[in-house]
Motif scaffolding. Structure first.
Motif, PDB file in Angstrom:
ATOM      1  N   GLY A 167       9.725  17.967   3.077  1.00 15.08           N
ATOM      2  CA  GLY A 167      10.844  18.482   3.541  1.00 15.08           C
ATOM      3  C   GLY A 167      10.880  18.667   5.458  1.00 15.08           C
ATOM      4  N   GLU A 168       9.244  19.329   5.224  1.00 15.35           N
ATOM      5  CA  GLU A 168       8.862  19.158   7.161  1.00 15.35           C
ATOM      6  C   GLU A 168       9.095  17.762   7.961  1.00 15.35           C
ATOM      7  OE1 GLU A 168       5.223  20.735   7.133  1.00 15.35           O
ATOM      8  OE2 GLU A 168       5.562  22.405   5.861  1.00 15.35           O
ATOM      9  N   ALA A 169       8.813  16.857   6.543  1.00 17.76           N
ATOM     10  CA  ALA A 169       8.474  15.417   7.662  1.00 17.76           C
ATOM     11  C   ALA A 169       9.926  15.081   8.473  1.00 17.76           C
ATOM     12  CB  ALA A 169       8.359  14.040   6.835  1.00 17.76           C
ATOM     13  N   GLU A 191       0.721  -1.273  -0.339  1.00 15.26           N
ATOM     14  CA  GLU A 191      -0.202   0.002   0.143  1.00 15.26           C
ATOM     15  C   GLU A 191       0.685   1.102   0.342  1.00 15.26           C
ATOM     16  OE1 GLU A 191      -2.095   0.518   3.175  1.00 15.26           O
ATOM     17  OE2 GLU A 191      -0.506  -0.192   4.799  1.00 15.26           O
ATOM     18  N   PRO A 192       0.504   2.398  -0.896  1.00 14.96           N
ATOM     19  CA  PRO A 192       1.233   3.343  -0.725  1.00 14.96           C
ATOM     20  C   PRO A 192       1.477   3.941   0.706  1.00 14.96           C
ATOM     21  CG  PRO A 192      -0.623   3.635  -1.986  1.00 14.96           C
ATOM     22  CD  PRO A 192      -1.102   2.122  -1.429  1.00 14.96           C
ATOM     23  N   ALA A 193       0.238   3.671   1.426  1.00 16.57           N
ATOM     24  CA  ALA A 193       1.079   4.365   3.179  1.00 16.57           C
ATOM     25  C   ALA A 193       2.534   4.277   3.369  1.00 16.57           C
ATOM     26  CB  ALA A 193      -0.209   3.979   4.340  1.00 16.57           C
ATOM     27  N   SER A 194       2.944   2.733   3.093  1.00 13.73           N
ATOM     28  CA  SER A 194       4.031   2.431   3.591  1.00 13.73           C
ATOM     29  C   SER A 194       5.594   3.996   3.238  1.00 13.73           C
ATOM     30  CB  SER A 194       4.509   1.134   3.916  1.00 13.73           C
ATOM     31  OG  SER A 194       4.708   1.615   2.086  1.00 13.73           O
ATOM     32  N   ASP A 195       4.945   4.663   2.042  1.00  8.89           N
ATOM     33  CA  ASP A 195       5.748   5.419   1.572  1.00  8.89           C
ATOM     34  C   ASP A 195       7.219   6.315   2.310  1.00  8.89           C
ATOM     35  OD1 ASP A 195       4.976   4.626  -0.914  1.00  8.89           O
ATOM     36  OD2 ASP A 195       4.055   6.347  -1.357  1.00  8.89           O
ATOM     37  N   LEU A 196       6.267   7.057   3.097  1.00 10.50           N
ATOM     38  CA  LEU A 196       7.031   7.895   4.055  1.00 10.50           C
ATOM     39  C   LEU A 196       8.170   7.071   4.501  1.00 10.50           C
ATOM     40  CD1 LEU A 196       6.847  10.902   4.865  1.00 10.50           C
ATOM     41  CD2 LEU A 196       5.907   9.962   6.755  1.00 10.50           C
ATOM     42  N   ALA A 197       7.476   5.456   5.625  1.00 11.83           N
ATOM     43  CA  ALA A 197       8.678   4.898   5.993  1.00 11.83           C
ATOM     44  C   ALA A 197      10.091   4.523   4.990  1.00 11.83           C
ATOM     45  CB  ALA A 197       7.633   3.961   6.421  1.00 11.83           C
ATOM     46  N   VAL A 198       9.736   4.260   3.667  1.00 11.69           N
ATOM     47  CA  VAL A 198      10.597   4.100   2.975  1.00 11.69           C
ATOM     48  C   VAL A 198      11.563   4.744   2.504  1.00 11.69           C
ATOM     49  CG1 VAL A 198      11.347   2.887   0.490  1.00 11.69           C
ATOM     50  CG2 VAL A 198       9.534   1.503   1.796  1.00 11.69           C
ATOM     51  N   LEU A 199      11.121   6.650   2.423  1.00 16.73           N
ATOM     52  CA  LEU A 199      11.891   7.582   2.584  1.00 16.73           C
ATOM     53  C   LEU A 199      12.636   7.756   3.588  1.00 16.73           C
ATOM     54  CD1 LEU A 199      10.714  10.518   0.651  1.00 16.73           C
ATOM     55  CD2 LEU A 199      11.487  11.273   2.609  1.00 16.73           C
ATOM     56  N   LEU A 200      12.377   8.152   4.341  1.00 15.95           N
ATOM     57  CA  LEU A 200      12.824   8.473   6.725  1.00 15.95           C
ATOM     58  C   LEU A 200      14.224   7.481   5.682  1.00 15.95           C
ATOM     59  CD1 LEU A 200       9.642   9.620   8.301  1.00 15.95           C
ATOM     60  CD2 LEU A 200      11.710  10.916   6.973  1.00 15.95           C
ATOM     61  N   ALA A 201      14.572   5.757   6.070  1.00 16.17           N
ATOM     62  CA  ALA A 201      15.126   4.954   6.217  1.00 16.17           C
ATOM     63  C   ALA A 201      15.769   5.154   5.092  1.00 16.17           C
ATOM     64  CB  ALA A 201      14.054   3.795   5.837  1.00 16.17           C
ATOM     65  N   VAL A 250       3.362   9.482   0.075  1.00 13.14           N
ATOM     66  CA  VAL A 250       4.165  10.224  -0.990  1.00 13.14           C
ATOM     67  C   VAL A 250       3.769  11.035  -2.443  1.00 13.14           C
ATOM     68  CG1 VAL A 250       6.429  11.035  -1.236  1.00 13.14           C
ATOM     69  CG2 VAL A 250       6.220   9.812   1.075  1.00 13.14           C
ATOM     70  N   GLY A 251       4.125  11.522  -2.598  1.00 14.72           N
ATOM     71  CA  GLY A 251       3.288  12.064  -4.061  1.00 14.72           C
ATOM     72  C   GLY A 251       4.929  12.980  -4.725  1.00 14.72           C
ATOM     73  N   LEU A 252       5.033  12.723  -6.380  1.00 15.55           N
ATOM     74  CA  LEU A 252       5.406  13.464  -6.853  1.00 15.55           C
ATOM     75  C   LEU A 252       6.275  14.802  -6.596  1.00 15.55           C
ATOM     76  CD1 LEU A 252       5.013  11.609 -10.416  1.00 15.55           C
ATOM     77  CD2 LEU A 252       6.879  10.970  -8.113  1.00 15.55           C
ATOM     78  N   THR A 253       5.547  16.131  -6.184  1.00 10.49           N
ATOM     79  CA  THR A 253       5.238  17.318  -6.145  1.00 10.49           C
ATOM     80  C   THR A 253       6.212  17.014  -5.128  1.00 10.49           C
ATOM     81  OG1 THR A 253       3.047  17.437  -5.309  1.00 10.49           O
ATOM     82  CG2 THR A 253       3.408  18.001  -7.953  1.00 10.49           C
ATOM     83  N   GLY A 254       6.350  16.064  -3.852  1.00 13.95           N
ATOM     84  CA  GLY A 254       6.608  16.258  -2.398  1.00 13.95           C
ATOM     85  C   GLY A 254       5.268  16.556  -1.815  1.00 13.95           C
ATOM     86  N   GLU A 255       3.743  16.875  -2.209  1.00 14.36           N
ATOM     87  CA  GLU A 255       3.474  16.861  -0.504  1.00 14.36           C
ATOM     88  C   GLU A 255       3.278  15.513  -0.438  1.00 14.36           C
ATOM     89  OE1 GLU A 255       0.455  15.059  -3.886  1.00 14.36           O
ATOM     90  OE2 GLU A 255       2.937  16.382  -3.847  1.00 14.36           O
ATOM     91  N   LEU A 256       2.731  15.216   1.272  1.00 12.33           N
ATOM     92  CA  LEU A 256       1.959  13.730   1.357  1.00 12.33           C
ATOM     93  C   LEU A 256       0.587  14.057   1.746  1.00 12.33           C
ATOM     94  CD1 LEU A 256       5.143  14.602   4.961  1.00 12.33           C
ATOM     95  CD2 LEU A 256       5.048  13.329   2.901  1.00 12.33           C
TER      96      LEU A 256
END
Length: 462
Positions: free
Chosen positions: A454-456, A366-376, A396-402
């Motif tokens: 960036g905020e994340a 599911e896309p909800a795991s995008d932020l975890a992969v990005l931060l890892a 995570v969207g292509l424009t950088g928004e969450l």
């Protein structure tokens, strides 16, 4: 003097079921090699023996059938995947690699069915009765209502099942590739025999209202062996997965006419059989004294169950073309996240080898795991660990928004239950702020909201 008609011969591909005019080394339809075998064609419709009359049921009779209660097997994880238990008259196909524990799972489930619903007939075409009984003794799965049978002829199996149809709670056949029909030519396991055996089992289940569970072998690439028609004939297809080097086993439904296909059952293989894991989140999170670099915890949703999973990332110097190695993570989404990190967060990792792993053999679909992969990935790039007790989830969207993930309340509650002190998630509707305030007041969880990548990063590492 009448002439005796000889049975017509035909050439059938054992991989895709295509019929050819003769033998070919390579199937013209699926390009498989050495899969075309000669079989006896079925007689024309006019020459076939007359079968029993058709049964016409009214809508009232169908409503009575639909109201029949499910038959739980006593294993909560199996019943969860099935949707509450076996439906009378349904046919379930269970597949999985050799040695993963399919027979062990069915024997333990059979005892639960026998204790609650009546007699269970377990027909094995691969082992003798003594071998199956010895396994039952090792698993503690002995019960007077569990009847064992070693037979490879489907006619004998159905004859024994029909004698006990009134008290039969379920019929289990292990496996469909080892059972053959005397009315069909060919060796057991070929496409014609599999189709004939499955059709006979489906007919028995629908006629007598007895649930049937069939074990199916899988090929090297993990697909069910036999024709694709096999999956269309049955009502549910279950997949028993796991790594032989790990003790964790997972049960999923790839098809279910009577329930959801999003549920997940988790087991642990032991010497005395399978043990259900009621709290899978604890099995997928590594306990450490100090936080590790490149590790991030996320809250995933498997059907109606929220799970906390650990994502690990490792960046290394690339010699030549950079590699992207993923285990349990979509490599296409990883490439997208690396581009988002470069463009919107100033973290350039496109020139390095990137390795991402979902701990425990899980799949993050599911896309909800995008932020975890990005931060890892960012943690490994910065060589700085994330704060201890942090759980993140969001798309995570292509424009950088969450973007917020569905059912955030259930994910937040699971994170708080397992002792997570900080939760980072995207800014969303007012419900997110209300849930964050509620968790902070009642459970002492610090929930932080971010709008962009960036905020994340600032909230996670700042």
């Amino acid at each position: 003097m009448s002439k005796v008609k000889k049975p017509q011969q035909r050439w059938v591909c054992q991989a895709c079921g295509a019929v050819t005019t003769g033998w070919f080394g390579k199937c013209p339809t699926c390009d498989a090699w050495n899969t075309i075998e000669e079989e006896v064609a079925a007689p024309p419709p006019g020459e076939r023996p007359a079968g029993p009359g058709k049964v016409v049921a009214s809508t009232e009779a169908q409503t009575i059938v639909d109201r029949q209660p499910r038959r739980p097997c006593g294993m909560g994880e199996v019943d969860r995947v099935l949707g509450g238990g076996l439906v009378p008259g349904s046919v379930v196909l269970l597949g999985g690699p050799p040695g993963i524990g399919k027979s062990t799972l069915l024997l333990q489930a059979s005892v639960g069915l026998a204790r609650r619903n009546g007699v269970v007939l377990y027909a094995s075409g691969e082992e003798s009765v003594a071998q199956v009984a010895a396994r039952c003794g090792r698993l503690g799965a002995s019960h007077p209502g569990l009847l064992l049978m070693a037979e490879t002829r489907i006619e004998e199996v159905l004859s024994a099942a029909q004698e006990r149809a009134k008290t039969l709670a379920a019929l289990i056949v292990d496996s469909v590739q080892t059972v053959h029909s005397g009315a069909q030519d060919g060796l057991p396991g070929n496409i014609s025999q599999i189709r004939a055996v499955t059709s006979a089992l489906v007919g028995f289940a629908k006629t007598h209202g007895v649930p049937v569970v069939v074990v199916g072998h899988v090929t090297k690439d993990g697909q069910l062996a036999g024709p694709r028609l096999l999956e269309h004939l049955v009502d549910a297809v279950l997949s028993f997965e796991g790594d032989e080097e790990r003790a964790i086993r997972m049960l999923r439904a790839t098809k279910n006419r009577y329930g959801s296909t999003q549920e997940l059952g988790v087991f642990e293989m032991r010497g005395d059989g399978l043990r259900e894991i009621a709290n899978p989140s604890e099995a997928f999170i590594t306990e450490r004294d100090d936080p590790a670099i490149g590790s991030c915890v996320t809250a995933s949703l498997e059907g109606s169950r929220p799970l906390l999973l650990e994502v690990q990332a490792l960046l290394a110097a690339a010699f030549g073309n950079p590699r992207r190695t993923c285990v349990g993570v979509d490599p296409v989404r990883l490439a997208m996240l690396l581009a988002v990190l470069d463009r919107h967060a100033g973290v350039f990792a496109l020139d390095q080898d990137v390795f991402v792993n979902a701990v425990g053999g899980m799949r993050l679909g599911e896309p909800a795991s995008d932020l975890a992969v990005l931060l890892a990935v960012a943690s490994s790039h910065r060589r700085q660990p994330l704060p201890p007790g942090l759980c993140v989830f969001g798309e995570v969207g292509l424009t950088g928004e969450l973007r917020p993930a569905p059912r955030s309340d259930a994910r937040l509650s699971e994170a708080a239950r397992l002792g997570m002190k900080r939760v980072l998630l995207p800014t969303g509707p007012k419900q997110h702020a209300l849930s964050a305030r509620k968790l902070k007041d009642q459970l002492g969880v610090d929930v932080r909201l971010a709008r962009t990548v960036g905020e994340a990063l600032e909230l996670a590492f700042g």
